[in-house]
Design an enzyme around this catalytic site. Sequence first.
Site, mmCIF file in Angstrom:
data_model
loop_
_atom_site.group_PDB
_atom_site.id
_atom_site.type_symbol
_atom_site.label_atom_id
_atom_site.label_comp_id
_atom_site.label_asym_id
_atom_site.label_seq_id
_atom_site.Cartn_x
_atom_site.Cartn_y
_atom_site.Cartn_z
ATOM 1 C CB CYS A 225 -36.164 0.849 5.089
ATOM 2 S SG CYS A 225 -35.301 1.534 3.695
ATOM 3 N NE ARG B 294 -35.531 -3.874 9.161
ATOM 4 C CZ ARG B 294 -36.160 -4.927 8.648
ATOM 5 N NH1 ARG B 294 -36.437 -5.952 9.415
ATOM 6 N NH2 ARG B 294 -36.522 -4.955 7.394
ATOM 7 C CD1 TRP C 178 -29.697 1.006 2.665
ATOM 8 C CD2 TRP C 178 -29.059 0.367 4.688
ATOM 9 N NE1 TRP C 178 -28.540 0.297 2.531
ATOM 10 C CE2 TRP C 178 -28.122 -0.103 3.744
ATOM 11 C CE3 TRP C 178 -28.846 0.080 6.040
ATOM 12 C CZ2 TRP C 178 -26.998 -0.854 4.094
ATOM 13 C CZ3 TRP C 178 -27.723 -0.670 6.377
ATOM 14 C CH2 TRP C 178 -26.815 -1.124 5.420
ATOM 15 C CG ASN D 124 -39.126 -0.833 4.493
ATOM 16 O OD1 ASN D 124 -38.901 0.353 4.698
ATOM 17 N ND2 ASN D 124 -39.172 -1.740 5.449
ATOM 18 N N GLY D 125 -38.535 -0.917 0.036
ATOM 19 C CA GLY D 125 -38.532 -1.544 -1.290
ATOM 20 C C GLY D 125 -38.195 -0.521 -2.357
ATOM 21 C CD GLU E 116 -15.214 -15.673 1.661
ATOM 22 O OE1 GLU E 116 -14.107 -15.115 1.688
ATOM 23 O OE2 GLU E 116 -16.126 -15.356 2.431
ATOM 24 C CE LYS F 149 -16.556 -15.879 5.958
ATOM 25 N NZ LYS F 149 -16.364 -14.870 4.980
ATOM 26 C CD GLU G 134 -14.205 -14.741 8.967
ATOM 27 O OE1 GLU G 134 -14.790 -14.856 7.901
ATOM 28 O OE2 GLU G 134 -13.895 -13.640 9.441
ATOM 29 C CG HIS H 193 4.247 -26.209 -8.113
ATOM 30 N ND1 HIS H 193 5.258 -26.576 -8.979
ATOM 31 C CD2 HIS H 193 3.099 -26.299 -8.823
ATOM 32 C CE1 HIS H 193 4.738 -26.851 -10.165
ATOM 33 N NE2 HIS H 193 3.427 -26.691 -10.096
ATOM 34 C CE LYS I 68 -20.087 -7.419 9.135
ATOM 35 N NZ LYS I 68 -19.706 -8.581 8.303
HETATM 36 C C1 F6R Z 1 -14.289 -12.063 6.606
HETATM 37 C C2 F6R Z 1 -14.469 -10.644 6.773
HETATM 38 C C3 F6R Z 1 -13.321 -9.739 6.533
HETATM 39 C C4 F6R Z 1 -13.765 -8.525 5.711
HETATM 40 C C5 F6R Z 1 -12.622 -7.518 5.575
HETATM 41 C C6 F6R Z 1 -13.030 -6.329 4.717
HETATM 42 O O1 F6R Z 1 -15.469 -12.750 6.837
HETATM 43 O O2 F6R Z 1 -15.531 -10.199 7.091
HETATM 44 O O3 F6R Z 1 -12.286 -10.402 5.908
HETATM 45 O O4 F6R Z 1 -14.169 -9.000 4.455
HETATM 46 O O5 F6R Z 1 -12.249 -7.056 6.834
HETATM 47 O O6 F6R Z 1 -14.125 -5.667 5.266
HETATM 48 P P1 F6R Z 1 -14.982 -4.662 4.426
HETATM 49 O O7 F6R Z 1 -15.649 -5.424 3.334
HETATM 50 O O8 F6R Z 1 -15.957 -4.076 5.393
HETATM 51 O O9 F6R Z 1 -14.053 -3.624 3.860
#
Ligand code: F6R
Length: 612
Positions: free
Chosen positions: A2, A27, A74, A106-107, A485, A489, A492, A508, A607
Amino acid sequence: MCGIVGYIGNKQALPILLQGLRDLEYRGYDSAGVAVLDNGKITRYREVGKVDMLAKKIGTKSMPGNIGIAHTRWATHGGVTEFNAHPHLVGQNPPVGKGVLSVVHNGIIENYRELKKKLKDQNFESETDTEILAKWIYERYDGNLAKAVREALLDVRGTYGLVVMHADHPHQLIAARLGSPLVIGISDGEYYIASDVTPMLPYTKQVTFLDDGEVASINGDGLKIVNLRDEIVSKPVTQIDWDQERAQKAGFEHFMLKEIFDQPTVFEDAVRGRLNMAEGTAVLGGLNMSPEQMREVKRIIIIAEGTARHAGLVAKYAFERLANLPTEVDFSSEFRYRDPIVDKHTLVFVISQSGETADTLMAAREAKRKGAVVRGIVNVIGSTIARETKAGTYIHAGPELAVASTKAYTNMIAVLLLYALQFGRLKHTSLATGQRLLQALLEIPEKMNVVLKQNDSIKKVAGRYKDYHDILFIGRGVNYPVALEGALKSEEITYLHAEGLAGGSLKHGPLALVSKDVPVVAILPKDQLYEKMKSSIAEVRARGARTLVIATAGDDEAKEIADDIIYVPDTMELLEPLLYTIPLQLFAYHMAVALGRDVDRPRNLAKSVTVE
Ligand code: F6R
């Protein structure tokens, strides 16, 4: 999350407030509203959707006034509706009519149900905790607004950043903070209030940051800040040199770095109000299942993509260990095209930060069609997956703007751990284990901060790895998903080839890749698989690989088998991924920066992946 904007001065408030809301749009929000005071009367408009929709609704209607408050919401308590949007407007004074005290907040007011029962006025317009807070303040008002706010806040449990305006006080705004940021901008008899400095930058660079437990009274005489005991607090005025974009990043170089550093705070948002220490369990209403129905669940399937799937893989260990429930984790894109065997005893958790990932949405529909119980674990409120899975749980990570997901991952794990505990406590997990886990969860934010403090040394380590072409990440048990993970990270945002592997699987096949040109990042917590991981590390070192070891604080032996080492505080085994992933996020980030990559917007990636 928010956003709050407030203005008091000699300009027309409405355009400043609307522009301020637009400046806070980054935000994330689902509805917006504004209230302006003029001539003893508060005029308010609220609308679901974007600030532009609110502006359209106001249109050419007259809304004069030099004082006002505004909000982007939000949703947390109550759905996305106009009635639930802020500002809330309560109270009734005979000369003014309905609506004399207005609040933006907010909160989360955790004890709002308790307060609600004690209110004299039992007519409610919304389902929100904020309306209860507004009425609580109003019922304490005796002509002194600052005193009413202070007294009301003494009864509140939870968090707030709030601004209050009263029809009888045309030259006064009251702002208060506990756990939710508020900044006051100062410029020649004019004051701006906001959740961050972004909206005030066009008008002033002189700001005062409110701290927890402080109440600011802003009126014609200036700004007075007190604590809840009404003792004066003297605050410095800070000169801000950021531009707007920098301000949105809270001064960090990139959104990704800000979001990595957000983790201790948003982790608290994920668990707040969801722990029952006395019973050693979690309180997550999102399942909408009775204890009997929960005991009928025989299997769990977690479907997600990318980072969300890695959070699911961590949770598999928790569901199996705590709740004795067989748990399967699948790529959404695979699940929807195989012939998954599900029935009414199968609980399917669909995990998604954006709530819009096409494969995950389709997989959720497929599971529902086949008769499974489907629940969402989602960050973006009101997103398609959140709506379609109806019941489910928000992870409260706040807007995540960098493409590479960081804080959503830790909050997904937090929520899934709470679910595993809730199921476990209905079966064989003991009270003592439950309480131990909750206590360990409460200690996580502080321990995350210990890891984050090593940012500078992790940056130096990253500099030693950025010029390789391939990097392997190895982990075992609950830290195998952490290796996945870490690799995701790195690849990508650096575009280097990175692979996550289970330590035991090296010999293996993948061991053939290892050489002095392929370094290995190894996750080595002092847990039940410690000795096994050490053997895996010995295997790669024998082939000449440079080794970065992420080990438990105090483990001196780890130093001997590492070229580079990062220490992480000790925690319960099931919680290790919450800490061990953070150095890997920073490691990837600093390599990417050193390589000159577009960290927040890496090539070829979006995203929110709304196409198959
Ligand atoms: C990696 C990343 C992607 C998302 C994936 C799922 O940093 O951001 O691998 O995790 O595309 O996205 P959501 O969670 O939005 O379904």
